[in-house]
Write an enzyme that holds these catalytic residues in place. Structure first.
Site, mmCIF file in Angstrom:
data_model
loop_
_atom_site.group_PDB
_atom_site.id
_atom_site.type_symbol
_atom_site.label_atom_id
_atom_site.label_comp_id
_atom_site.label_asym_id
_atom_site.label_seq_id
_atom_site.Cartn_x
_atom_site.Cartn_y
_atom_site.Cartn_z
ATOM 1 N N TYR A 142 4.155 -12.434 32.057
ATOM 2 C CA TYR A 142 4.145 -13.791 31.487
ATOM 3 C C TYR A 142 3.299 -14.716 32.365
ATOM 4 C CZ TYR A 142 5.908 -18.554 30.718
ATOM 5 O OH TYR A 142 6.005 -19.907 30.515
ATOM 6 N N LYS A 162 -0.236 -16.620 31.651
ATOM 7 C CA LYS A 162 -0.335 -18.082 31.748
ATOM 8 C C LYS A 162 -1.385 -18.494 32.782
ATOM 9 C CE LYS A 162 2.851 -19.975 28.939
ATOM 10 N NZ LYS A 162 2.652 -21.146 28.081
ATOM 11 N N THR A 196 2.825 -23.526 33.735
ATOM 12 C CA THR A 196 4.187 -23.301 34.216
ATOM 13 C C THR A 196 4.280 -23.123 35.727
ATOM 14 O OG1 THR A 196 5.935 -21.603 34.254
ATOM 15 C CG2 THR A 196 3.792 -20.875 33.508
ATOM 16 N N GLU A 253 5.880 -20.909 36.999
ATOM 17 C CA GLU A 253 5.845 -19.461 37.249
ATOM 18 C C GLU A 253 4.498 -19.044 37.842
ATOM 19 O OE1 GLU A 253 8.237 -16.702 36.627
ATOM 20 O OE2 GLU A 253 9.410 -18.493 37.014
ATOM 21 N N LEU A 282 -0.566 -17.364 17.155
ATOM 22 C CA LEU A 282 -1.601 -17.470 18.194
ATOM 23 C C LEU A 282 -2.406 -16.188 18.361
ATOM 24 C CD1 LEU A 282 -0.287 -19.513 21.241
ATOM 25 C CD2 LEU A 282 -1.703 -20.224 19.353
ATOM 26 N N GLN A 335 11.986 -25.175 21.767
ATOM 27 C CA GLN A 335 12.687 -26.308 22.402
ATOM 28 C C GLN A 335 11.769 -27.523 22.552
ATOM 29 O OE1 GLN A 335 15.230 -26.662 26.366
ATOM 30 N NE2 GLN A 335 13.064 -26.657 26.901
ATOM 31 N N ALA A 344 4.308 -19.723 22.796
ATOM 32 C CA ALA A 344 4.201 -18.628 23.772
ATOM 33 C C ALA A 344 5.385 -17.691 23.619
ATOM 34 C CB ALA A 344 4.199 -19.175 25.198
HETATM 35 P P1 NDP Z 1 10.434 -21.648 23.376
HETATM 36 O O1 NDP Z 1 10.535 -20.202 23.670
HETATM 37 O O2 NDP Z 1 11.664 -22.424 23.038
HETATM 38 O O3 NDP Z 1 9.410 -21.863 22.148
HETATM 39 C C1 NDP Z 1 8.254 -21.092 22.021
HETATM 40 C C2 NDP Z 1 7.597 -21.399 20.701
HETATM 41 O O4 NDP Z 1 6.419 -20.578 20.552
HETATM 42 C C3 NDP Z 1 8.470 -21.100 19.482
HETATM 43 O O5 NDP Z 1 8.200 -22.063 18.479
HETATM 44 C C4 NDP Z 1 7.947 -19.732 19.033
HETATM 45 O O6 NDP Z 1 8.175 -19.471 17.673
HETATM 46 C C5 NDP Z 1 6.470 -19.920 19.292
HETATM 47 N N1 NDP Z 1 5.712 -18.672 19.375
HETATM 48 C C6 NDP Z 1 5.980 -17.591 20.127
HETATM 49 N N2 NDP Z 1 5.021 -16.658 19.972
HETATM 50 C C7 NDP Z 1 4.127 -17.172 19.089
HETATM 51 C C8 NDP Z 1 2.926 -16.703 18.504
HETATM 52 N N3 NDP Z 1 2.431 -15.492 18.790
HETATM 53 N N4 NDP Z 1 2.260 -17.507 17.641
HETATM 54 C C9 NDP Z 1 2.741 -18.739 17.320
HETATM 55 N N5 NDP Z 1 3.891 -19.231 17.833
HETATM 56 C C10 NDP Z 1 4.567 -18.468 18.715
HETATM 57 O O7 NDP Z 1 9.664 -22.322 24.608
HETATM 58 P P2 NDP Z 1 9.816 -23.802 25.221
HETATM 59 O O8 NDP Z 1 9.836 -24.775 24.120
HETATM 60 O O9 NDP Z 1 10.879 -23.790 26.241
HETATM 61 O O10 NDP Z 1 8.449 -23.925 26.028
HETATM 62 C C11 NDP Z 1 7.257 -24.426 25.409
HETATM 63 C C12 NDP Z 1 6.052 -23.931 26.187
HETATM 64 O O11 NDP Z 1 6.112 -24.377 27.536
HETATM 65 C C13 NDP Z 1 5.915 -22.414 26.259
HETATM 66 O O12 NDP Z 1 4.530 -22.128 26.241
HETATM 67 C C14 NDP Z 1 6.490 -22.064 27.620
HETATM 68 O O13 NDP Z 1 5.908 -20.881 28.107
HETATM 69 C C15 NDP Z 1 6.062 -23.274 28.422
HETATM 70 N N6 NDP Z 1 6.917 -23.647 29.538
HETATM 71 C C16 NDP Z 1 8.251 -23.838 29.346
HETATM 72 C C17 NDP Z 1 9.049 -24.273 30.366
HETATM 73 C C18 NDP Z 1 10.511 -24.481 30.192
HETATM 74 O O14 NDP Z 1 11.214 -24.580 31.212
HETATM 75 N N7 NDP Z 1 11.019 -24.616 28.971
HETATM 76 C C19 NDP Z 1 8.471 -24.554 31.701
HETATM 77 C C20 NDP Z 1 7.052 -24.335 31.775
HETATM 78 C C21 NDP Z 1 6.318 -23.920 30.730
HETATM 79 P P3 NDP Z 1 9.598 -18.877 17.134
HETATM 80 O O15 NDP Z 1 10.522 -20.054 17.053
HETATM 81 O O16 NDP Z 1 9.212 -18.293 15.817
HETATM 82 O O17 NDP Z 1 10.049 -17.865 18.143
HETATM 83 P P1 GDR Z 2 12.609 -18.566 34.162
HETATM 84 O O1 GDR Z 2 13.961 -18.938 33.400
HETATM 85 O O2 GDR Z 2 12.440 -17.117 34.364
HETATM 86 O O3 GDR Z 2 12.571 -19.451 35.378
HETATM 87 O O4 GDR Z 2 11.502 -19.026 33.101
HETATM 88 P P2 GDR Z 2 15.317 -18.131 33.205
HETATM 89 O O5 GDR Z 2 16.316 -19.148 32.819
HETATM 90 O O6 GDR Z 2 15.135 -16.950 32.310
HETATM 91 O O7 GDR Z 2 15.633 -17.564 34.674
HETATM 92 C C1 GDR Z 2 15.835 -18.425 35.782
HETATM 93 C C2 GDR Z 2 16.364 -17.629 36.958
HETATM 94 O O8 GDR Z 2 17.698 -17.208 36.669
HETATM 95 C C3 GDR Z 2 17.841 -15.853 37.053
HETATM 96 N N1 GDR Z 2 18.921 -15.224 36.283
HETATM 97 C C4 GDR Z 2 18.917 -14.992 34.953
HETATM 98 N N2 GDR Z 2 17.994 -15.290 34.006
HETATM 99 C C5 GDR Z 2 18.293 -14.958 32.714
HETATM 100 N N3 GDR Z 2 17.430 -15.268 31.744
HETATM 101 N N4 GDR Z 2 19.458 -14.309 32.365
HETATM 102 C C6 GDR Z 2 20.404 -13.988 33.308
HETATM 103 O O9 GDR Z 2 21.436 -13.413 32.991
HETATM 104 C C7 GDR Z 2 20.128 -14.353 34.663
HETATM 105 N N5 GDR Z 2 20.817 -14.229 35.821
HETATM 106 C C8 GDR Z 2 20.083 -14.758 36.794
HETATM 107 C C9 GDR Z 2 16.478 -15.241 36.787
HETATM 108 O O10 GDR Z 2 16.322 -14.013 37.486
HETATM 109 C C10 GDR Z 2 15.559 -16.365 37.268
HETATM 110 O O11 GDR Z 2 15.358 -16.260 38.653
HETATM 111 C C11 GDR Z 2 11.630 -20.241 32.381
HETATM 112 C C12 GDR Z 2 10.921 -20.063 31.018
HETATM 113 O O12 GDR Z 2 11.174 -21.190 30.240
HETATM 114 C C13 GDR Z 2 9.420 -19.922 31.213
HETATM 115 O O13 GDR Z 2 8.787 -19.940 29.940
HETATM 116 C C14 GDR Z 2 8.922 -21.102 32.054
HETATM 117 O O14 GDR Z 2 7.539 -20.961 32.271
HETATM 118 C C15 GDR Z 2 9.672 -21.174 33.362
HETATM 119 O O15 GDR Z 2 11.061 -21.305 33.094
HETATM 120 C C16 GDR Z 2 9.237 -22.364 34.200
#
Ligand code: NDP
Ligand code: GDR
Length: 363
Positions: free
Chosen positions: A157, A161, A133, A135, A65, A13, A88
């Site tokens: 996770y 992190k 994050t 988290e 990675l 994303q 990640a």
């Molecule tokens: P996504 O899960 O959408 O994207 C993760 C990316 O990492 C994908 O491109 C995935 O590849 C790639 N990837 C996973 N494992 C590996 C690996 N071993 N080697 C190389 N690439 C890898 O995450 P977001 O874009 O939502 O988040 C980006 C980053 O920010 C992540 O590190 C996440 O933990 C962190 N983060 C996200 C938040 C959020 O709310 N979205 C909040 C805080 C932190 P593939 O497409 O092949 O799966």
């Molecule tokens: P989070 O996001 O764990 O905060 O991590 P997620 O959307 O998975 O969960 C948020 C909250 O919703 C509750 N929940 C559910 N979650 C999922 N996935 N599916 C369900 O059906 C459901 N029902 C309730 C969860 O228990 C949780 O409390 C995301 C990721 O993007 C991380 O990589 C990032 O670091 C953090 O946000 C900030």
């Protein structure tokens, strides 16, 4: 001089939004993508440039990675001005099922990249962004959470992190690297993975509306999150690397909603009114008027250790980086619902025309 950026996780994303943003700023953008048995570049296909033409500004490299040989080779070849480490295993619940892999990719993966910069003598040239994050705060010890709030991770996770956070700080202090942690709270968009709760809700309700699915199964409806839009948040990632000195920043909206409220807001945009009956695992959401049960609580989506509430204080980012989010919670939900409704209607049309549309409603 054209600036060169390297983005790990470019197919995710944030990677997709950041790549587009940096290309718009005139950067040459390199991305690391994993080898998969099917195409996995759907989110960045609109940016694709044919590898056979000269002077490309968007270039993809295979990598992972967990493989330092490959990371060193890519960093050596690209010699980036900026590295954004977004890759990640990013799903909290999945990290309980794959804890060792998550530690390897999310924790040690960060170390491997920092070491690649050091080994190649790029510590003075290459600026480093680490996707940290909210988290990290897990079982919160202070509300709202800011840069000085103590960490208390609650999942494999978050623990991985935590290592990545501190190794980034350590390399900054030990080797004078320009390395930053963005402590980002949840941010969503139409590109959000389908198994995160916001996307699961907008996609599930849209599919129910289009007659593609009967019911949506969720876990903890009482969890509270500070949800922003990914497009706003990736701009911050860039801004952090443009400062005179490196630092760590909380990025959040400062507004919190429950998962239940997110369901209600999404339903409202689809003209569905829900009435909740029961409590906890037995709780169900019925559509007012029809009495149809649309949402049901399923214990499989509860986590072994839950993060109940997260609320960020973005004051430092506002004051030092001049940042405020531009997209509101309601605009975010509306956009996600609109995009998922388009996809659901397209699937419904295909199904009516006799095409087999897989019933992958949720995971
Ligand atoms: P996504 O899960 O959408 O994207 C993760 C990316 O990492 C994908 O491109 C995935 O590849 C790639 N990837 C996973 N494992 C590996 C690996 N071993 N080697 C190389 N690439 C890898 O995450 P977001 O874009 O939502 O988040 C980006 C980053 O920010 C992540 O590190 C996440 O933990 C962190 N983060 C996200 C938040 C959020 O709310 N979205 C909040 C805080 C932190 P593939 O497409 O092949 O799966
Ligand atoms: P989070 O996001 O764990 O905060 O991590 P997620 O959307 O998975 O969960 C948020 C909250 O919703 C509750 N929940 C559910 N979650 C999922 N996935 N599916 C369900 O059906 C459901 N029902 C309730 C969860 O228990 C949780 O409390 C995301 C990721 O993007 C991380 O990589 C990032 O670091 C953090 O946000 C900030």
């Amino acid at each position: 001089m054209t600036k060169v950026a390297l983005i790990t996780g470019v197919t995710g994303q944030d990677g997709a939004y950041l790549a587009e943003f940096l290309l718009g700023k005139g950067y040459e953008v390199h991305g690391v993508k994993r080898r998969a048995s099917l195409f996995n570049t759907e989110r960045i296909d609109h940016l694709y440039q044919d590898p056979h033409v000269d002077h490309r500004r968007f270039i993809l490299h295979y990598g992972d990675l967990t493989d330092s040989t490959n990371l060193i080779r890519i960093v050596q070849q690209v010699r980036p001005d900026e590295i954004y480490n977004l890759a990640a295993q990013s799903h909290v619940q999945v990290s309980f099922e794959t804890p060792e892999y998550t530690a390897d990719a999310d924790g040690l993966g960060t170390l491997r990249l920092l070491e690649a910069i050091r080994i190649l003598g790029l510590t003075d040239k290459t600026r480093f962004y680490q996707a940290s994050t909210s988290e990290l705060f897990g079982k919160v010890l202070e509300t709202p959470q800011r840069e000085t709030t103590p960490f208390y991770p609650r999942s494999p996770y978050a623990v991985a992190k935590l290592y990545a956070y501190w190794i980034t700080v350590n390399y900054r202090e030990a080797y004078g690297m320009y390395a930053c942690n963005g402590i980002l709270f949840n941010h969503e968009s139409k590109f959000r993975g389908e198994t995160f709760v916001t996307r699961k809700i907008t996609r599930g309700l849209a599919r129910i509306k289009a007659g593609m699915q009967d019911r949506l199964h969720l876990g903890n409806l009482d969890a509270r999150r500070d949800w922003g839009h990914a497009r706003d948040y990736i701009e911050m990632q860039w801004l952090m690397l443009q400062q005179p000195t490196p630092d760590d920043y909380v990025i959040a909206t400062g507004i919190q909603h429950t998962v239940r409220e997110f369901v209600e807001t999404a339903a409202e945009f689809l003209d569905i009114r829900l009435e909740w009956r029961g409590e906890g695992v037995g709780e169900k959401g019925y559509e007012v008027g029809t009495g149809r049960c649309l949402v049901e609580i399923d214990p499989r989506y509860f986590r072994p250790a839950e993060v109940e509430t997260l609320l960020g204080d973005p004051s430092k980012a506002r004051e030092k980086l001049g940042w405020t989010p531009s997209i509101s919670y309601r605009q975010l939900v509306e956009e996600m619902v609109r995009e998922d409704m388009k996809a659901a209607e397209r699937d419904a049309l295909c199904r009516r025309e006799g095409y087999a549309i897989p019933d992958r409603s949720e995971e």
